[in-house]
Design a protein around this motif. Structure first.
Motif, PDB file in Angstrom:
ATOM      1  N   LYS A 128       0.819  -1.207   0.000  1.00 50.70           N
ATOM      2  CA  LYS A 128       0.000   0.000   0.000  1.00 50.70           C
ATOM      3  C   LYS A 128       0.862   1.270   0.000  1.00 50.70           C
ATOM      4  CE  LYS A 128      -3.960   1.792   2.389  1.00 50.70           C
ATOM      5  NZ  LYS A 128      -4.763   1.685   3.577  1.00 50.70           N
ATOM      6  N   ILE A 129       0.436   2.250  -0.780  1.00 49.81           N
ATOM      7  CA  ILE A 129       1.091   3.557  -0.750  1.00 49.81           C
ATOM      8  C   ILE A 129       0.406   4.375   0.343  1.00 49.81           C
ATOM      9  CG2 ILE A 129       1.608   5.652  -2.062  1.00 49.81           C
ATOM     10  CD1 ILE A 129       1.391   3.968  -4.618  1.00 49.81           C
ATOM     11  N   LEU A 130       1.118   4.643   1.405  1.00 47.38           N
ATOM     12  CA  LEU A 130       0.506   5.360   2.534  1.00 47.38           C
ATOM     13  C   LEU A 130       0.413   6.849   2.215  1.00 47.38           C
ATOM     14  CD1 LEU A 130       2.358   3.589   5.499  1.00 47.38           C
ATOM     15  CD2 LEU A 130       0.074   3.121   4.583  1.00 47.38           C
ATOM     16  N   LYS A 131       1.397   7.323   1.428  1.00 41.91           N
ATOM     17  CA  LYS A 131       1.400   8.745   1.140  1.00 41.91           C
ATOM     18  C   LYS A 131       2.205   8.963  -0.134  1.00 41.91           C
ATOM     19  CE  LYS A 131       3.115  12.998   3.136  1.00 41.91           C
ATOM     20  NZ  LYS A 131       3.971  13.539   4.174  1.00 41.91           N
ATOM     21  N   LYS A 132       1.744   9.867  -0.946  1.00 46.20           N
ATOM     22  CA  LYS A 132       2.542  10.191  -2.119  1.00 46.20           C
ATOM     23  C   LYS A 132       2.368  11.668  -2.421  1.00 46.20           C
ATOM     24  CE  LYS A 132       3.622   9.102  -6.738  1.00 46.20           C
ATOM     25  NZ  LYS A 132       2.680   9.936  -7.478  1.00 46.20           N
ATOM     26  N   GLU A 133       3.468  12.350  -2.693  1.00 43.12           N
ATOM     27  CA  GLU A 133       3.353  13.763  -3.061  1.00 43.12           C
ATOM     28  C   GLU A 133       4.404  14.140  -4.086  1.00 43.12           C
ATOM     29  OE1 GLU A 133       4.890  16.791  -0.031  1.00 43.12           O
ATOM     30  OE2 GLU A 133       4.672  15.010   1.218  1.00 43.12           O
ATOM     31  N   LEU A 134       4.043  15.117  -4.904  1.00 42.51           N
ATOM     32  CA  LEU A 134       4.980  15.620  -5.896  1.00 42.51           C
ATOM     33  C   LEU A 134       5.844  16.666  -5.194  1.00 42.51           C
ATOM     34  CD1 LEU A 134       5.544  15.497  -9.009  1.00 42.51           C
ATOM     35  CD2 LEU A 134       4.133  17.546  -9.181  1.00 42.51           C
ATOM     36  N   LEU A 135       7.154  16.447  -5.178  1.00 42.67           N
ATOM     37  CA  LEU A 135       8.029  17.393  -4.479  1.00 42.67           C
ATOM     38  C   LEU A 135       8.303  18.597  -5.368  1.00 42.67           C
ATOM     39  CD1 LEU A 135      10.578  14.874  -2.940  1.00 42.67           C
ATOM     40  CD2 LEU A 135       8.772  16.106  -1.732  1.00 42.67           C
ATOM     41  N   ILE A 158       9.638  14.889  -9.739  1.00 47.83           N
ATOM     42  CA  ILE A 158      10.218  14.160  -8.605  1.00 47.83           C
ATOM     43  C   ILE A 158       9.170  13.962  -7.518  1.00 47.83           C
ATOM     44  CG2 ILE A 158      12.017  14.151  -6.819  1.00 47.83           C
ATOM     45  CD1 ILE A 158      13.910  15.374  -8.741  1.00 47.83           C
ATOM     46  N   HIS A 159       8.988  12.684  -7.130  1.00 50.14           N
ATOM     47  CA  HIS A 159       7.939  12.320  -6.184  1.00 50.14           C
ATOM     48  C   HIS A 159       8.527  11.758  -4.890  1.00 50.14           C
ATOM     49  CE1 HIS A 159       4.881  12.168  -9.522  1.00 50.14           C
ATOM     50  NE2 HIS A 159       5.987  11.951 -10.203  1.00 50.14           N
ATOM     51  N   PHE A 160       7.747  11.929  -3.830  1.00 47.84           N
ATOM     52  CA  PHE A 160       8.051  11.317  -2.536  1.00 47.84           C
ATOM     53  C   PHE A 160       6.967  10.283  -2.294  1.00 47.84           C
ATOM     54  CE2 PHE A 160       7.337  11.657   2.220  1.00 47.84           C
ATOM     55  CZ  PHE A 160       8.462  10.939   2.578  1.00 47.84           C
ATOM     56  N   MET A 161       7.342   9.077  -1.894  1.00 46.32           N
ATOM     57  CA  MET A 161       6.342   8.023  -1.728  1.00 46.32           C
ATOM     58  C   MET A 161       6.636   7.227  -0.463  1.00 46.32           C
ATOM     59  SD  MET A 161       5.196   5.242  -4.606  1.00 46.32           S
ATOM     60  CE  MET A 161       6.703   4.318  -4.709  1.00 46.32           C
ATOM     61  N   ALA A 207       8.375   2.479   4.687  1.00 45.80           N
ATOM     62  CA  ALA A 207       9.664   2.778   4.063  1.00 45.80           C
ATOM     63  C   ALA A 207       9.383   3.816   2.987  1.00 45.80           C
ATOM     64  CB  ALA A 207      10.243   1.513   3.431  1.00 45.80           C
ATOM     65  N   SER A 208      10.242   4.838   2.891  1.00 44.96           N
ATOM     66  CA  SER A 208       9.968   5.904   1.920  1.00 44.96           C
ATOM     67  C   SER A 208      11.054   6.000   0.872  1.00 44.96           C
ATOM     68  CB  SER A 208       9.889   7.274   2.599  1.00 44.96           C
ATOM     69  OG  SER A 208       9.301   7.169   3.851  1.00 44.96           O
ATOM     70  N   VAL A 209      10.643   6.469  -0.292  1.00 50.74           N
ATOM     71  CA  VAL A 209      11.576   6.683  -1.402  1.00 50.74           C
ATOM     72  C   VAL A 209      11.276   8.025  -2.059  1.00 50.74           C
ATOM     73  CG1 VAL A 209      11.927   4.233  -1.929  1.00 50.74           C
ATOM     74  CG2 VAL A 209      10.013   5.450  -2.983  1.00 50.74           C
ATOM     75  N   VAL A 210      12.265   8.541  -2.758  1.00 47.96           N
ATOM     76  CA  VAL A 210      12.081   9.716  -3.614  1.00 47.96           C
ATOM     77  C   VAL A 210      12.492   9.271  -4.999  1.00 47.96           C
ATOM     78  CG1 VAL A 210      13.061  11.961  -4.228  1.00 47.96           C
ATOM     79  CG2 VAL A 210      12.425  11.493  -1.855  1.00 47.96           C
ATOM     80  N   PHE A 211      11.642   9.487  -5.996  1.00 50.58           N
ATOM     81  CA  PHE A 211      12.046   9.031  -7.321  1.00 50.58           C
ATOM     82  C   PHE A 211      11.772  10.067  -8.391  1.00 50.58           C
ATOM     83  CE2 PHE A 211       7.675   7.669  -6.899  1.00 50.58           C
ATOM     84  CZ  PHE A 211       7.130   7.954  -8.150  1.00 50.58           C
ATOM     85  N   SER A 238       8.821   2.522 -15.754  1.00 49.60           N
ATOM     86  CA  SER A 238       8.562   2.118 -14.367  1.00 49.60           C
ATOM     87  C   SER A 238       8.315   3.324 -13.485  1.00 49.60           C
ATOM     88  CB  SER A 238       9.750   1.336 -13.809  1.00 49.60           C
ATOM     89  OG  SER A 238      10.082   0.306 -14.683  1.00 49.60           O
ATOM     90  N   THR A 239       9.157   4.315 -13.610  1.00 47.28           N
ATOM     91  CA  THR A 239       8.987   5.481 -12.749  1.00 47.28           C
ATOM     92  C   THR A 239       7.763   6.291 -13.196  1.00 47.28           C
ATOM     93  OG1 THR A 239      10.698   6.519 -14.092  1.00 47.28           O
ATOM     94  CG2 THR A 239      11.353   5.709 -11.930  1.00 47.28           C
ATOM     95  N   ARG A 240       7.428   6.242 -14.466  1.00 44.28           N
ATOM     96  CA  ARG A 240       6.206   6.906 -14.930  1.00 44.28           C
ATOM     97  C   ARG A 240       4.977   6.235 -14.328  1.00 44.28           C
ATOM     98  NH1 ARG A 240       5.970  10.279 -19.571  1.00 44.28           N
ATOM     99  NH2 ARG A 240       8.207  10.325 -19.315  1.00 44.28           N
ATOM    100  N   LYS A 241       5.020   4.889 -14.314  1.00 49.28           N
ATOM    101  CA  LYS A 241       3.903   4.154 -13.701  1.00 49.28           C
ATOM    102  C   LYS A 241       3.748   4.533 -12.235  1.00 49.28           C
ATOM    103  CE  LYS A 241       3.491  -0.160 -16.325  1.00 49.28           C
ATOM    104  NZ  LYS A 241       3.761  -1.610 -16.297  1.00 49.28           N
ATOM    105  N   LEU A 242       4.878   4.591 -11.524  1.00 50.48           N
ATOM    106  CA  LEU A 242       4.825   4.951 -10.102  1.00 50.48           C
ATOM    107  C   LEU A 242       4.289   6.372  -9.954  1.00 50.48           C
ATOM    108  CD1 LEU A 242       8.250   3.598  -8.778  1.00 50.48           C
ATOM    109  CD2 LEU A 242       5.995   2.582  -8.422  1.00 50.48           C
ATOM    110  N   GLY A 243       4.708   7.225 -10.870  1.00 48.72           N
ATOM    111  CA  GLY A 243       4.308   8.627 -10.801  1.00 48.72           C
ATOM    112  C   GLY A 243       2.801   8.817 -10.909  1.00 48.72           C
ATOM    113  N   CYS A 244       2.132   7.902 -11.634  1.00 45.76           N
ATOM    114  CA  CYS A 244       0.684   8.030 -11.828  1.00 45.76           C
ATOM    115  C   CYS A 244      -0.124   7.563 -10.619  1.00 45.76           C
ATOM    116  CB  CYS A 244       0.239   7.195 -13.028  1.00 45.76           C
ATOM    117  SG  CYS A 244       0.787   7.888 -14.586  1.00 45.76           S
ATOM    118  N   LEU A 245       0.520   6.915  -9.660  1.00 49.28           N
ATOM    119  CA  LEU A 245      -0.226   6.381  -8.513  1.00 49.28           C
ATOM    120  C   LEU A 245      -0.430   7.453  -7.459  1.00 49.28           C
ATOM    121  CD1 LEU A 245       1.690   2.988  -8.315  1.00 49.28           C
ATOM    122  CD2 LEU A 245      -0.599   3.393  -9.258  1.00 49.28           C
TER     123      LEU A 245
END
Ligand code: FAD
Ligand code: FAD
Ligand code: SF4
Ligand code: SF4
Ligand code: FES
Lengths: 274, 466
Positions: free
Chosen positions: A3-10, A14-17, A57-61, A67-74
């Protein structure tokens, strides 16, 4: 399913997830990374761990390909197929040293846990983050908390020091001495940092980002040449002495699939947007 | 008893070579019930059946074959499963010609009974009947076992221990279970659905499966031991070897593991529907002579290569690959360059491999392995164009666990050391088996080790004596 607990466009691209995980925190250390797979059709891609706690666990991408485009759309509340980690060797945390830590693009996020670990182990930390323009810089307040000195660098001069990282390094190192330079970000940035510190002989540790699949030492795609010797970045790295890296080989190997990546992205975008 | 000896195996129908190199579907179709019965009737039902000793898990071979001959397929599979929990897998990938079938009485004069094909038939027959019923499980012992790795070894340990009433959790590093059966062996030789069916069966029996969990990194063995009473290490031999010759890091030079993982686990053969890419080379060289090399060569053909060479430093007699696989590769048009060793790869201006330099070899005296040692013939070097090279010269044990478990004794090559009679390691409460102990071996040997370990683990859990 994770589950994505939180996602924001920094900043643009560039996203924080924040991803749900009960296990990553057990052994997580600064400098390690995770592998994520966006969906059942997806690739396994490595991303630095930028933070963790008992439930996440958090990541910035940065969005670059499919792959990163797919993540970006979530968005928050959505799920991804897989999350595995922590992986790689952690950053070697020295004590009592003066360290210049540099981050660019996603590396600004990747820098965060390392700064924290350096600072908490009694080092003097000088932080420098760089981007093309001021609107692409982020997390200043977070990073300042663990920095003794803090610099912003923009190539277009919209904030802080004007120029690229090599210019900044030459300027800073002219009147200051440091024990070590640490850099996270795209291969060009870490390359440029290593090239600039090499003639002045300052120890430089960089995070490398070759292509990976399993990230457990099983496939060998992540091999990099360090001091003439082949190493697997996922288990022997991903951090290495920047002066020992065969950069030409790394940059060539990163482009193995450039044509396929373009094809994959246009296939995905046609499917998604018609 | 057959009235009259039939000298040859009942043939198994296959996809014709020209067609099958255009798809990833399984090559042999398997026996029909009539074919299976006919083949089963070839068995002499020997009193001291030598075939049984040839099978590392000692399946009652004449027993199950008799059931097939009588048309009682359900009893046949039940009997096989007493000894082998993955019959659909072993029937397909066991090197029968050096195991059960090699010592078959018929093999002295004729072709042996097709034991593997019959085993496969019985397993496939059962699968076609729908979900296998769950056996009755004994009451829980309250003991917990952690199994590391979901290859054939790990699956066997899990299956044995859950049936003895212990609680079992499998930890797998990858996002799919099955080990080499899923990431290594291609779909056209072992359909993944078969492996997933077996895993699903274990889950229905109560085995817990935790994917994306890298023991040594996510949690160490010592951390697991705080929660579990015993640990089985079945992490396999996944570390790819390279030859350390110039040009090995050029683009287009793969390890077999990378090539096969992309194609099998990540489904790169279905790119771009699946996101993971793979090089679709036109002139491919595969270095090595084992099953792994055959799998790479045949995968390359299916990915559209015009010419695929197997480059092997000894001759056909010394090749470790299964005869059936060499035969299939030959049929499909793979070219074999015997007695040939690559010495360097040459790149183009963009960093891609474009040629390889090889040297011819001749066979000298037998070496430690009993095989004749290949010796380079001086001055025989030649250069040949290639756009993809796959290095399939072998692999060593996965290093993560030995690296992160200091009190676990490992040999020079990273193999975990065990007591062969129990599969106990030097670390209390830890057992190991399969490829992480043997180096690259076989599915059935990994399962045999797992059997021994399961018995020892059960004894330890019941008695508490290490
Ligand atoms: C150990 C490690 C840690 C990493 N940590 C992070 C992280 O924290 N955040 C993050 O965003 N990325 C990180 N990366 C890079 C990240 O894994 C890749 O960006 C990602 O795999 C790209 O996948 P994609 O399918 O979106 O793009 P692809 O389709 O694979 O790539 C598209 C194109 O972009 C190029 N490209 C890919 N990545 C980069 C890059 N980073 N910089 C410049 N060009 C690139 C490729 O060469 C290709 O031409 C890390 C890589 C490694 C090995
Ligand atoms: C391409 C190929 C073809 C082959 N063909 C044949 C054949 O035709 N016939 C035959 O009998 N044998 C064949 N073999 C050999 C056979 O597959 C192996 O001997 C067998 O799979 C070994 O089983 P195992 O259970 O020991 O380990 P593996 O099957 O290797 O499984 C180990 C599992 O452990 C996981 N793992 C590793 N480290 C960790 C960790 N730290 N934490 C959690 N999980 C971990 C891995 O991801 C993997 O899933 C072939 C092998 C290959 C590579
Ligand atoms: S498990 Fe393998 S060796 Fe044993 S009978 Fe079956 S095919 Fe033969
Ligand atoms: S040795 Fe051959 S013929 Fe004899 S029982 Fe076994 S399979 Fe049948
Ligand atoms: S990513 Fe496969 S060995 Fe490093």
């Amino acid at each position: 399913m994770v589950k994505i607990l939180k996602k924001e466009l920094l900043v643009p691209n560039i996203h924080f997830m924040v991803l749900e995980s009960e296990v990553i925190h057990l052994n997580a250390k600064a400098g390690e990374f995770v592998v994520v797979r966006p969906d059942e059709y997806g690739e396994r891609i490595p991303l630095n761990l930028v933070d963790w706690d008992e439930h996440s666990a958090s990541v910035v991408f940065m969005e670059v390909g499919t792959s990163t485009r797919k993540l970006g759309c979530l968005k928050s509340g959505d799920t991804i197929a897989d999350l595995a980690g922590p992986l790689g060797r952690p950053t070697e945390i020295v004590t009592g040293k003066k360290i210049l830590a540099i981050g660019g693009c996603y590396g600004i996020g990747a820098l965060y846990p390392v700064l924290r670990a350096f600072k908490e182990s009694g080092n003097t930390v000088i932080t420098a983050i760089e981007a093309r323009s001021a609107f692409l810089l982020y997390w200043q307040e977070r990073l300042k908390k663990y920095s003794d000195e803090f610099f912003e660098i923009t190539r277009d001069g919209t904030r802080g020091f004007t120029g690229h990282i090599d210019k900044f390094l030459n300027w800073y190192l002219l009147k200051n001495s440091v024990d070590m330079v640490y850099a996270q970000g795209c291969a060009y940035l870490t390359y440029l940092v290593s090239q600039t510190t090499k003639p002045v002989g300052i120890k430089t540790v960089v995070g490398l980002n070759p292509i990976m699949i399993d990230a457990t030492g099983m496939c060998g795609v992540c091999r990099v040449i360090i001091n003439g010797e082949t190493k697997f970045a996922c288990v022997d790295g991903p951090e290495f002495d920047g002066h020992s890296v065969d950069w030409a080989n790394l940059l060539t190997r990163r482009h193995i699939y450039i044509n396929e990546e373009r094809r994959s992205l246009s296939f995905y975008e046609c499917e998604k947007y018609g | 008893m057959p009235e009259k000896i039939i000298p040859k195996k009942t043939p198994m129908r296959e996809q014709p070579p020209k067609e099958r190199i255009k798809n990833f579907n399984e090559v042999p179709y398997g026996y029909s019930p009539e074919e299976a019965i006919a083949e089963a009737k070839r068995c002499l039902q020997c009193k001291k059946a030598p075939c049984v000793a040839g099978c590392p898990v000692e399946i009652d071979i004449p027993g199950f074959i008799k059931f097939i001959a009588e048309g009682d397929f359900k009893s046949a599979i039940r009997l096989i499963k007493e000894k082998n929990v993955l019959p659909a897998v072993c029937g397909r990938v066991c090197p029968q010609e050096t195991q059960c079938e090699q010592v078959c009485t018929l093999a002295k004069k004729y072709e042996p009974v097709a034991i593997g094909r019959l085993e496969r038939f019985a397993a496939d027959y059962e699968a076609a009947q729908g979900e296998a019923p769950i056996p009755e499980l004994p009451p829980s012992t309250g003991k917990k076992v952690a199994v590391i790795g979901s290859g054939p070894g790990g699956l066997t340990v899990a299956g044995d221990l859950i049936r003895l009433g212990h609680s079992v959790t499998i930890f797998e590093a990858l996002h799919k279970p099955g080990g080499v059966l899923v990431y290594g062996i291609p779909e056209f030789r072992l359909p993944k659905a078969i492996v997933y069916r077996e895993v699903d069966y274990l889950i229905r029996c109560g085995v817990k499966l935790v994917l994306n969990f890298i023991v040594g990194k996510t949690a160490t063995i010592d951390q697991l031991l705080k929660e579990f009473d015993a640990v089985y290490i079945g992490t396999g031999a996944g570390l790819p070897w390279f030859m350390n010759i110039p040009g090995e890091n050029l683009n287009g030079v793969y390890s077999a593991n990378e090539y096969l993982t992309r194609s099998n686990l990540m489904k790169a053969y279905l790119f771009p529907e699946y996101d993971t890419p793979i090089a679709r080379g036109k002139r491919v060289a595969v270095v090595g002579g084992g099953n792994v090399a055959m799998d790479c060569a045949r995968t390359a053909l299916r990915l559209g290569a015009e010419e695929v060479h197997i480059v092997y430093r000894r001759s056909k007699q010394e090749m470790p690959a299964r005869i059936e696989e060499i035969h299939h590769a030959e049929e499909e048009g793979v070219i074999f360059d015997w007695l040939t060793l690559p010495v360097r790869y040459i790149g183009d201006e963009r960093g891609w491999v474009k040629e390889m330099e090889c040297i011819k070899m001749q066979l000298g005296e037998p070496d430690a392995s009993g095989r004749r040692k290949p010796i380079p013939i001086e001055g025989s070097n030649y250069i040949t164009p290639v756009d993809t090279v796959i290095c399939a010269i072998g692999q060593g044990p996965n290093p993560l666990i030995p690296q992160t478990t200091p009190d676990l004794k490992a040999g020079k090559w990273g193999n975990i050391e065990v007591d062969k009679a129990t599969m106990k390691t030097s670390k209390p409460k830890c057992w190991a088996g399969g490829d992480v102990v043997r180096g690259g071996a076989t599915v059935i040997l990994a399962m045999g080790d797992a059997r021994i370990a399961a018995r020892s683990i059960d004894e330890y859990l019941r008695t508490g004596v290490w």
